[in-house]
Design a protein around this motif. Structure first.
Motif, short mmCIF file in Angstrom:
data_model
loop_
_atom_site.label_atom_id
_atom_site.label_comp_id
_atom_site.label_asym_id
_atom_site.label_seq_id
_atom_site.Cartn_x
_atom_site.Cartn_y
_atom_site.Cartn_z
N ILE A 204 0.91 -1.04 0.08
CA ILE A 204 -0.24 -0.11 0.01
C ILE A 204 1.01 1.42 0.08
O ILE A 204 0.57 2.07 -0.80
N ARG A 205 2.12 1.13 0.72
CA ARG A 205 2.84 2.55 0.92
C ARG A 205 3.30 2.81 -0.41
O ARG A 205 3.59 3.80 -0.92
N ARG B 236 2.36 1.61 -3.41
CA ARG B 236 1.42 1.89 -4.46
C ARG B 236 0.91 3.40 -4.24
O ARG B 236 0.27 3.79 -5.24
N TYR B 237 0.43 3.61 -3.19
CA TYR B 237 -0.07 5.04 -3.05
C TYR B 237 0.53 6.20 -2.29
O TYR B 237 -0.04 7.44 -2.34
N HIS B 238 1.80 5.85 -1.62
CA HIS B 238 2.37 7.00 -0.76
C HIS B 238 3.54 7.38 -1.40
O HIS B 238 4.63 7.68 -0.82
N ILE C 112 2.61 9.32 -6.45
CA ILE C 112 1.16 9.86 -6.01
C ILE C 112 0.73 11.33 -6.04
O ILE C 112 -0.48 11.76 -6.11
N ASP D 158 -1.32 11.68 -9.12
CA ASP D 158 -2.64 11.38 -8.74
C ASP D 158 -3.56 12.48 -8.21
O ASP D 158 -4.34 12.86 -8.88
N HIS D 159 -2.83 12.97 -7.07
CA HIS D 159 -3.41 14.32 -6.67
C HIS D 159 -3.88 15.38 -7.48
O HIS D 159 -4.93 15.89 -7.66
N ILE E 233 -6.91 14.77 -9.84
CA ILE E 233 -7.99 14.84 -8.97
C ILE E 233 -8.25 16.49 -8.83
O ILE E 233 -9.46 16.80 -9.47
#
Lengths: 288, 288
Positions: free
Chosen positions: B266-267, B269-271, B275, B278-279, B282
């Motif tokens: 998770i770390r 993949r998303y952090h 990322i 990604d932000h 959005i």
């Protein structure tokens, strides 16, 4: 200060979430500066809750909405913890059950509205039926678009029966959500909560914002207003919500009821010297 | 110290309420001497309640019984106020409704038992159906005398499903009840509660004691024991109950669940730095 004016969404206004800054922290520098005020609000809330309970005629429904990690659980823990669990209840709106789905969308909410003298907190609420349901196309637009009016009417019913309705949207930036997810990763007391679906759901962020904005515009009314709570700073969120709740309850001018008996007569009848005999009689029977 | 041994009613014992001193205050001189310990218990309880909630597999049912003014409301306010209202609920057993009376006597209690991860407090309980109902001859002996076994079986059902059941009888002297009624007379915040019927009910004191003793003897079991709580001193009552609850919850060896996801993955993949994109994506959509 009266945060109500600042954060209310007026009925009929051209409301946009972008007009509110999630990182707002008012006049306060940091948590230390606000802590005393938050603690004072908690004390006042506990006293006002007792009055609401004692009066036993009206009630308060608090609706909490916000995206994942926006702080709904935190508000409940920090703002309401000093109150008496006997008069304060929380309903979490999770996936509806089969039985709930077999009824109209307000059925489950109605079942959980507060009784006289009670405070009920909806952690998520009937608004999910115009939010997640819309974002994920669970029902078509022709169905959810009729719901705003149903919600307004439902809340009017509650208000006319003596329930005050107050609705908070906890407003955070998407970056703040990601920060909080990261904090959970690093905290062994909370990392059991992490689900990958929470990350995946982030791609729907703009759709949620759009749905929330429409829901708020459509359902902010004089009798059941929405407030936009800047929630990037947890302490400011707690300060604003506790302040608005205190104002709301104070405005209700709650009254502890007058005694239902003649206090003087009771005093004479049961608390005079004669009462000793009464006691002794009781104890005598017990000893046999 | 472990108050459980001292105040438990052992199954099969020749129990009499008179063997317990309502004015007991243990090793402690006064409230000041016990206050730090009570506060510590409250902290520990809040932490254990979080673990119970996080674990989400078991639950706790606390039954509070006691005559009027014995302190049931006080226990809830003082012992449970630090806990999170989201995981702690209270059910007050008042006059049964028509619908409740149309069912067996355990129907309404069953409806309110705690779900996984929850603490439920019964303020009065299904025991009223062998107490007030017996004292006032609301149903004949042939009916209420069958209920003890039904209660034992009901509580066994709960225990086997993962609900811990713990039952407290708040034990006061009749003189102490009268003192407390007098305090209410003198307190403008509480004198609205006074009803003459509370005084009149005092003449049934010995009958209540007899009914309670039999109920406790018949229903104290290994899996759902009764504790007799000396309650003339409010602080000692709070000390003993909070201590027993802490012991109980500690004994359950509650475990915060292991993460359901691979934290490292998770770390990554998303952090990670990626990322940021990604932000931005959005936010970009939001701006349009």
């Amino acid at each position: 200060m009266d945060f109500r004016k600042r954060f209310i969404v007026e009925p009929g206004s051209k409301f946009k979430l972008a007009d509110f800054n999630p990182a707002d922290k008012g006049q306060h520098e940091n948590h230390q500066a606000a802590a005393a005020e938050i603690a004072r609000h908690a004390d006042v809330l506990a006293r006002l809750q007792y009055k609401l309970y004692a009066e036993g005629k009206r009630s308060l429904l608090i609706v909490l909405q916000g995206l994942d990690a926006s702080g709904k659980d935190g508000v409940i823990r920090h703002v309401m913890t000093g109150t008496n669990p006997q008069g304060v209840n929380v309903t979490c709106f999770k996936q509806p059950t089969h039985e709930e789905l077999a009824h109209d969308f307000l059925w489950r909410a109605h079942h959980h509205t507060p009784g006289c003298g009670e405070i009920m907190i909806f952690n998520r609420s009937h608004y999910e039926d115009v939010l997640v349901v819309r974002v994920h196309n669970i029902v078509p637009r022709s169905v959810w678009s009729l719901r705003y009016e149903r919600i307004r009417e439902f809340e009017k019913l509650l208000v006319q029966a003596g329930t005050q309705v107050i609705k908070f949207y906890l407003h955070i930036k998407p970056e703040e959500q990601l920060n909080r997810f990261k904090e959970r990763l690093d905290d062994p007391h909370r990392n059991w909560k992490i689900r990958e679906s929470d990350y995946i759901e982030r791609k729907y962020w703009p759709a949620y914002i759009e749905a929330m904005e429409e829901a708020i515009r459509e359902t902010t009314t004089k009798h059941a207003p929405w407030f936009i709570i800047p929630s990037n700073h947890k302490w400011f969120r707690d300060l604003v919500i506790s302040s608005i709740l205190v104002n709301k309850l104070e405005e209700m001018q709650l009254q502890i009821p007058k005694p239902a008996v003649d206090l003087k007569a009771i005093r004479l009848r049961y608390h005079s010297a004669k009462i000793e005999q009464d006691h002794n009689a009781i104890l005598e029977v017990k000893r046999t």
